[in-house]
Design an enzyme around this catalytic site. Sequence first.
Site, PDB file in Angstrom:
ATOM      1  N   ALA A   9       0.846  -1.195   0.000  1.00  0.00           N
ATOM      2  CA  ALA A   9       0.000   0.000   0.000  1.00  0.00           C
ATOM      3  C   ALA A   9       0.885   1.251   0.000  1.00  0.00           C
ATOM      4  CB  ALA A   9      -0.913  -0.003   1.217  1.00  0.00           C
ATOM      5  N   GLY A  12       3.626   3.465  -4.474  1.00  0.00           N
ATOM      6  CA  GLY A  12       3.821   4.220  -5.707  1.00  0.00           C
ATOM      7  C   GLY A  12       3.426   3.451  -6.961  1.00  0.00           C
ATOM      8  N   HIS A  48      -8.565   9.877  -7.020  1.00  0.00           N
ATOM      9  CA  HIS A  48      -7.811   9.250  -8.115  1.00  0.00           C
ATOM     10  C   HIS A  48      -8.275   9.792  -9.474  1.00  0.00           C
ATOM     11  CE1 HIS A  48      -5.158   6.244  -6.350  1.00  0.00           C
ATOM     12  NE2 HIS A  48      -6.077   6.041  -5.425  1.00  0.00           N
ATOM     13  N   GLU A  51      -6.819  13.201 -10.081  1.00  0.00           N
ATOM     14  CA  GLU A  51      -5.376  13.178 -10.326  1.00  0.00           C
ATOM     15  C   GLU A  51      -5.025  12.818 -11.764  1.00  0.00           C
ATOM     16  OE1 GLU A  51      -3.949  10.505  -7.313  1.00  0.00           O
ATOM     17  OE2 GLU A  51      -4.082  12.015  -5.733  1.00  0.00           O
TER      18      GLU A  51
END
Length: 172
Positions: A9, A12, A48, A51
């Site tokens: 977790a 990256g 997410h 991003e």
Amino acid sequence: MIIYISGGARSGKSRFAQEMALKRSMEPVYVATAKVWDENFAERVARHKRERGPEWTCIEAERNIHLQPIMDRVAVIDCVTLWLTNLFMTCQEDIEKTLATFKAEIDGILALKGTFIIISNEIGMGVHAATEVGRKFTDLQGWANQYVASKADEAIFMVSGLPLWLKNSSQK
């Protein structure tokens, strides 16, 4: 071509996979395998999405990934753990049936032209699961990861945001 990226977790994995995809395509696909179970997870999914830039095509699919419109594309499939969870629940926690279904989906992806960057968690490196179902899933995840890695042209392990190549296409 399958590129397999695993790690813990917050190691990256997703960032690295997305950067890799953008180097290969100006219009990559992001296949989100998550089922949104609660508000906290919904917030994570929304973050997410924010991003990623507008160049991304997003497909939300809990299973049957090989049937999605990803042929001839560069696609990030994020992630095996959530995808496997969906299959595990559908198969009523039957490990053998779930693993067979998952392998069939991976084989379906292998039959497609394209570059598929598949992300997974290494959940077996942490604390031993406290419940029977948790231990079953940890075993299932390990076998699923081994299968994807065995079929992959490249396998990368992420640690603290750094990639460690376990297998590259010149080794296959």
